[in-house]
Design a protein around this motif. Sequence first.
Motif, PDB file in Angstrom:
ATOM      1  N   ASP A  25      12.389  62.004  65.068  1.00  0.00           N
ATOM      2  CA  ASP A  25      11.941  62.876  63.972  1.00  0.00           C
ATOM      3  C   ASP A  25      10.570  63.495  64.220  1.00  0.00           C
ATOM      4  OD1 ASP A  25      10.289  60.695  63.565  1.00  0.00           O
ATOM      5  OD2 ASP A  25      11.095  60.181  61.593  1.00  0.00           O
ATOM      6  N   TYR A  26       9.934  63.156  65.331  1.00  0.00           N
ATOM      7  CA  TYR A  26       8.682  63.813  65.729  1.00  0.00           C
ATOM      8  C   TYR A  26       8.948  65.282  66.054  1.00  0.00           C
ATOM      9  CZ  TYR A  26       4.433  64.747  68.467  1.00  0.00           C
ATOM     10  OH  TYR A  26       3.261  65.271  68.954  1.00  0.00           O
ATOM     11  N   TYR A  27      10.158  65.580  66.543  1.00  0.00           N
ATOM     12  CA  TYR A  27      10.517  66.936  66.933  1.00  0.00           C
ATOM     13  C   TYR A  27      11.349  67.609  65.854  1.00  0.00           C
ATOM     14  CZ  TYR A  27       8.885  65.645  71.582  1.00  0.00           C
ATOM     15  OH  TYR A  27       8.102  65.235  72.633  1.00  0.00           O
ATOM     16  N   ASP A  28      11.137  68.916  65.694  1.00  0.00           N
ATOM     17  CA  ASP A  28      11.974  69.708  64.800  1.00  0.00           C
ATOM     18  C   ASP A  28      13.321  70.011  65.447  1.00  0.00           C
ATOM     19  OD1 ASP A  28       9.863  70.074  62.813  1.00  0.00           O
ATOM     20  OD2 ASP A  28       8.934  71.363  64.322  1.00  0.00           O
ATOM     21  N   LEU A  29      13.317  70.082  66.779  1.00  0.00           N
ATOM     22  CA  LEU A  29      14.537  70.397  67.514  1.00  0.00           C
ATOM     23  C   LEU A  29      14.520  69.668  68.851  1.00  0.00           C
ATOM     24  CD1 LEU A  29      17.141  72.133  67.984  1.00  0.00           C
ATOM     25  CD2 LEU A  29      15.636  73.878  68.971  1.00  0.00           C
ATOM     26  N   ILE A  30      15.625  69.004  69.157  1.00  0.00           N
ATOM     27  CA  ILE A  30      15.871  68.448  70.485  1.00  0.00           C
ATOM     28  C   ILE A  30      17.057  69.228  71.023  1.00  0.00           C
ATOM     29  CG2 ILE A  30      16.514  66.416  71.830  1.00  0.00           C
ATOM     30  CD1 ILE A  30      15.336  64.721  69.485  1.00  0.00           C
ATOM     31  N   VAL A  31      16.845  70.004  72.077  1.00  0.00           N
ATOM     32  CA  VAL A  31      17.890  70.915  72.539  1.00  0.00           C
ATOM     33  C   VAL A  31      18.181  70.702  74.015  1.00  0.00           C
ATOM     34  CG1 VAL A  31      16.218  72.793  72.961  1.00  0.00           C
ATOM     35  CG2 VAL A  31      18.641  73.333  72.568  1.00  0.00           C
ATOM     36  N   THR A  32      19.437  70.484  74.337  1.00  0.00           N
ATOM     37  CA  THR A  32      19.847  70.359  75.727  1.00  0.00           C
ATOM     38  C   THR A  32      20.236  71.725  76.268  1.00  0.00           C
ATOM     39  OG1 THR A  32      21.984  69.609  74.830  1.00  0.00           O
ATOM     40  CG2 THR A  32      20.523  67.941  75.752  1.00  0.00           C
ATOM     41  N   GLY A  33      20.392  71.769  77.594  1.00  0.00           N
ATOM     42  CA  GLY A  33      20.568  73.063  78.245  1.00  0.00           C
ATOM     43  C   GLY A  33      21.934  73.669  78.088  1.00  0.00           C
ATOM     44  N   ASP A  34      22.932  73.048  78.604  1.00  0.00           N
ATOM     45  CA  ASP A  34      24.250  73.684  78.531  1.00  0.00           C
ATOM     46  C   ASP A  34      25.347  72.637  78.650  1.00  0.00           C
ATOM     47  OD1 ASP A  34      23.625  73.127  81.138  1.00  0.00           O
ATOM     48  OD2 ASP A  34      24.467  74.946  81.978  1.00  0.00           O
ATOM     49  N   LEU A  35      25.281  71.649  77.783  1.00  0.00           N
ATOM     50  CA  LEU A  35      26.333  70.634  77.757  1.00  0.00           C
ATOM     51  C   LEU A  35      27.598  71.165  77.100  1.00  0.00           C
ATOM     52  CD1 LEU A  35      24.316  67.444  76.708  1.00  0.00           C
ATOM     53  CD2 LEU A  35      24.936  68.198  79.020  1.00  0.00           C
ATOM     54  N   GLY A  36      27.458  72.193  76.265  1.00  0.00           N
ATOM     55  CA  GLY A  36      28.595  72.648  75.494  1.00  0.00           C
ATOM     56  C   GLY A  36      28.981  71.611  74.454  1.00  0.00           C
ATOM     57  N   LYS A  37      30.024  71.895  73.681  1.00  0.00           N
ATOM     58  CA  LYS A  37      30.375  70.990  72.590  1.00  0.00           C
ATOM     59  C   LYS A  37      30.916  69.662  73.094  1.00  0.00           C
ATOM     60  CE  LYS A  37      34.974  73.001  71.683  1.00  0.00           C
ATOM     61  NZ  LYS A  37      35.810  73.671  70.660  1.00  0.00           N
ATOM     62  N   VAL A  73       9.323  71.135  69.881  1.00  0.00           N
ATOM     63  CA  VAL A  73      10.658  71.211  70.468  1.00  0.00           C
ATOM     64  C   VAL A  73      10.689  70.396  71.754  1.00  0.00           C
ATOM     65  CG1 VAL A  73      12.378  72.732  71.533  1.00  0.00           C
ATOM     66  CG2 VAL A  73      11.111  73.502  69.505  1.00  0.00           C
ATOM     67  N   LEU A  74      11.714  69.566  71.895  1.00  0.00           N
ATOM     68  CA  LEU A  74      11.969  68.892  73.168  1.00  0.00           C
ATOM     69  C   LEU A  74      13.106  69.641  73.850  1.00  0.00           C
ATOM     70  CD1 LEU A  74      11.183  66.508  75.005  1.00  0.00           C
ATOM     71  CD2 LEU A  74      13.080  65.225  73.952  1.00  0.00           C
ATOM     72  N   PHE A  75      12.768  70.328  74.926  1.00  0.00           N
ATOM     73  CA  PHE A  75      13.711  71.176  75.660  1.00  0.00           C
ATOM     74  C   PHE A  75      14.187  70.413  76.894  1.00  0.00           C
ATOM     75  CE2 PHE A  75      14.142  74.445  79.092  1.00  0.00           C
ATOM     76  CZ  PHE A  75      15.261  75.110  78.591  1.00  0.00           C
ATOM     77  N   VAL A  76      15.496  70.161  76.958  1.00  0.00           N
ATOM     78  CA  VAL A  76      16.068  69.329  78.021  1.00  0.00           C
ATOM     79  C   VAL A  76      17.162  70.114  78.732  1.00  0.00           C
ATOM     80  CG1 VAL A  76      17.008  67.057  78.584  1.00  0.00           C
ATOM     81  CG2 VAL A  76      15.703  67.367  76.455  1.00  0.00           C
ATOM     82  N   ALA A  77      16.811  70.781  79.820  1.00  0.00           N
ATOM     83  CA  ALA A  77      17.807  71.550  80.566  1.00  0.00           C
ATOM     84  C   ALA A  77      18.571  70.626  81.506  1.00  0.00           C
ATOM     85  CB  ALA A  77      17.134  72.667  81.350  1.00  0.00           C
ATOM     86  N   THR A  78      19.874  70.871  81.601  1.00  0.00           N
ATOM     87  CA  THR A  78      20.756  69.979  82.344  1.00  0.00           C
ATOM     88  C   THR A  78      21.420  70.713  83.501  1.00  0.00           C
ATOM     89  OG1 THR A  78      22.503  70.527  80.754  1.00  0.00           O
ATOM     90  CG2 THR A  78      21.250  68.524  80.345  1.00  0.00           C
ATOM     91  N   GLY A  79      21.693  70.006  84.586  1.00  0.00           N
ATOM     92  CA  GLY A  79      22.312  70.644  85.741  1.00  0.00           C
ATOM     93  C   GLY A  79      23.333  69.763  86.414  1.00  0.00           C
ATOM     94  N   ALA A  80      24.354  70.391  86.990  1.00  0.00           N
ATOM     95  CA  ALA A  80      25.365  69.699  87.792  1.00  0.00           C
ATOM     96  C   ALA A  80      25.072  69.976  89.260  1.00  0.00           C
ATOM     97  CB  ALA A  80      26.761  70.187  87.420  1.00  0.00           C
ATOM     98  N   HIS A 124      15.929  67.587  83.054  1.00  0.00           N
ATOM     99  CA  HIS A 124      14.470  67.528  82.961  1.00  0.00           C
ATOM    100  C   HIS A 124      14.048  67.977  81.567  1.00  0.00           C
ATOM    101  CE1 HIS A 124      14.458  66.941  87.250  1.00  0.00           C
ATOM    102  NE2 HIS A 124      15.056  68.106  87.449  1.00  0.00           N
ATOM    103  N   ALA A 125      12.997  67.351  81.048  1.00  0.00           N
ATOM    104  CA  ALA A 125      12.570  67.648  79.674  1.00  0.00           C
ATOM    105  C   ALA A 125      11.120  68.099  79.631  1.00  0.00           C
ATOM    106  CB  ALA A 125      12.741  66.415  78.791  1.00  0.00           C
ATOM    107  N   ILE A 126      10.831  69.053  78.761  1.00  0.00           N
ATOM    108  CA  ILE A 126       9.454  69.445  78.472  1.00  0.00           C
ATOM    109  C   ILE A 126       9.275  69.471  76.956  1.00  0.00           C
ATOM    110  CG2 ILE A 126       9.064  70.756  80.594  1.00  0.00           C
ATOM    111  CD1 ILE A 126       9.619  73.308  78.986  1.00  0.00           C
ATOM    112  N   ALA A 127       8.120  69.022  76.502  1.00  0.00           N
ATOM    113  CA  ALA A 127       7.802  69.020  75.072  1.00  0.00           C
ATOM    114  C   ALA A 127       6.918  70.222  74.769  1.00  0.00           C
ATOM    115  CB  ALA A 127       7.096  67.731  74.690  1.00  0.00           C
ATOM    116  N   ILE A 128       7.421  71.099  73.895  1.00  0.00           N
ATOM    117  CA  ILE A 128       6.711  72.326  73.558  1.00  0.00           C
ATOM    118  C   ILE A 128       6.168  72.203  72.129  1.00  0.00           C
ATOM    119  CG2 ILE A 128       6.899  74.841  73.339  1.00  0.00           C
ATOM    120  CD1 ILE A 128       9.413  74.666  75.127  1.00  0.00           C
ATOM    121  N   HIS A 129       4.855  72.442  71.991  1.00  0.00           N
ATOM    122  CA  HIS A 129       4.178  72.359  70.689  1.00  0.00           C
ATOM    123  C   HIS A 129       3.634  73.718  70.311  1.00  0.00           C
ATOM    124  CE1 HIS A 129       3.536  67.781  70.403  1.00  0.00           C
ATOM    125  NE2 HIS A 129       4.370  67.998  71.383  1.00  0.00           N
ATOM    126  N   ARG A 130       3.820  74.087  69.066  1.00  0.00           N
ATOM    127  CA  ARG A 130       3.307  75.383  68.610  1.00  0.00           C
ATOM    128  C   ARG A 130       1.770  75.414  68.649  1.00  0.00           C
ATOM    129  NH1 ARG A 130       2.173  78.050  63.465  1.00  0.00           N
ATOM    130  NH2 ARG A 130       2.622  80.288  63.693  1.00  0.00           N
TER     131      ARG A 130
END
Length: 339
Positions: A227-239, A305-312, A330-336
Amino acid sequence: MAEKHIGKQTVILKNPPSIKATASFVGPKEGKGPLKDDFDYIITDELWGEDSWEKAESKLVRETFAKVLQKAKLSNDQIDYVLAGDLLNQCIAANYGLRETEVPFLGLYGACSTMAESMSIGSLMVEGGFAENLVCMTSSHFCSAEKQFRFPLELGSQRTPTSQWTVTGSGAVVLSSKGTGPYIKHVTTGKINDLGITDANNMGAAMAPAAADTIFAHFKDTGLQPDYYDLIVTGDLGKVGKQICQEMLKQNGLDIESRFNDCGVMIFDAEKQDTHAGGSGCACSAAVLAGHIYNQITQGKLKRVLFVATGALMSPISSQQNESIPGIAHAIAIHRTLN
């Protein structure tokens, strides 16, 4: 021990680099999706005036690079490095797209995690005093990716329910030692995860374990709660991969469901646009971050935002040899703001 290294995989940036500007170019299908108003430019067709899909992808890289510098009000000679890569053999989209810039170039391959990888490395370079301004970017193209990794488009192969649609586009950010934010405050570097998935039409399942592993490591290393982050978003896992990742984290006592989303789910309307499990490709997370997410942050709608891009981490050769598909995230934490 390195004083900025916390836990096993995470680095805290004591002089956080600022995202000075972003740019995002996408293809016509992406330009009809839910995020269409957040992109800088929507190309009219997949060839975009070129005589091959690969050349069109290089043009996407070239034009996105020019656009992000224009928005940052910087010239080529003010950029210390450009960190870029793509899905094509030897990263030719980035190499050919940037060969005339005369900017020092570092080519990267993290598959669809390349945007977070480039921003991770770029953040360390800026924070460490090795660069004042640099560009992090990546690209992908539906037609060139299908041609290389799956089947010729002319074959008209039926797509499985777990398959994803490679995003045509490019995303770029300028990281700077000076600026008013948003800022990169943490970098969590992922480990290779391989649970034996061999189906090239189920990228979500192949990458989900890596996403879960990196997200879990980030919260373990930092001591933060979801809950520290407003959004935790992965890269392209799809549904499909999003659901697997969420369940794996719950099994380890970490519930992120209330603030979790995925760029591959966000970029298309799966039902109206027939993209099955959603989007994928390097440009999926890059364009969504450089467009929609960045806009949400600068407008004050998202603060952290915790931005977590994913790769195969596969190749045509590994698929032909019946190898499994390792995943990385890999993850990066982005703060306004800095607070």
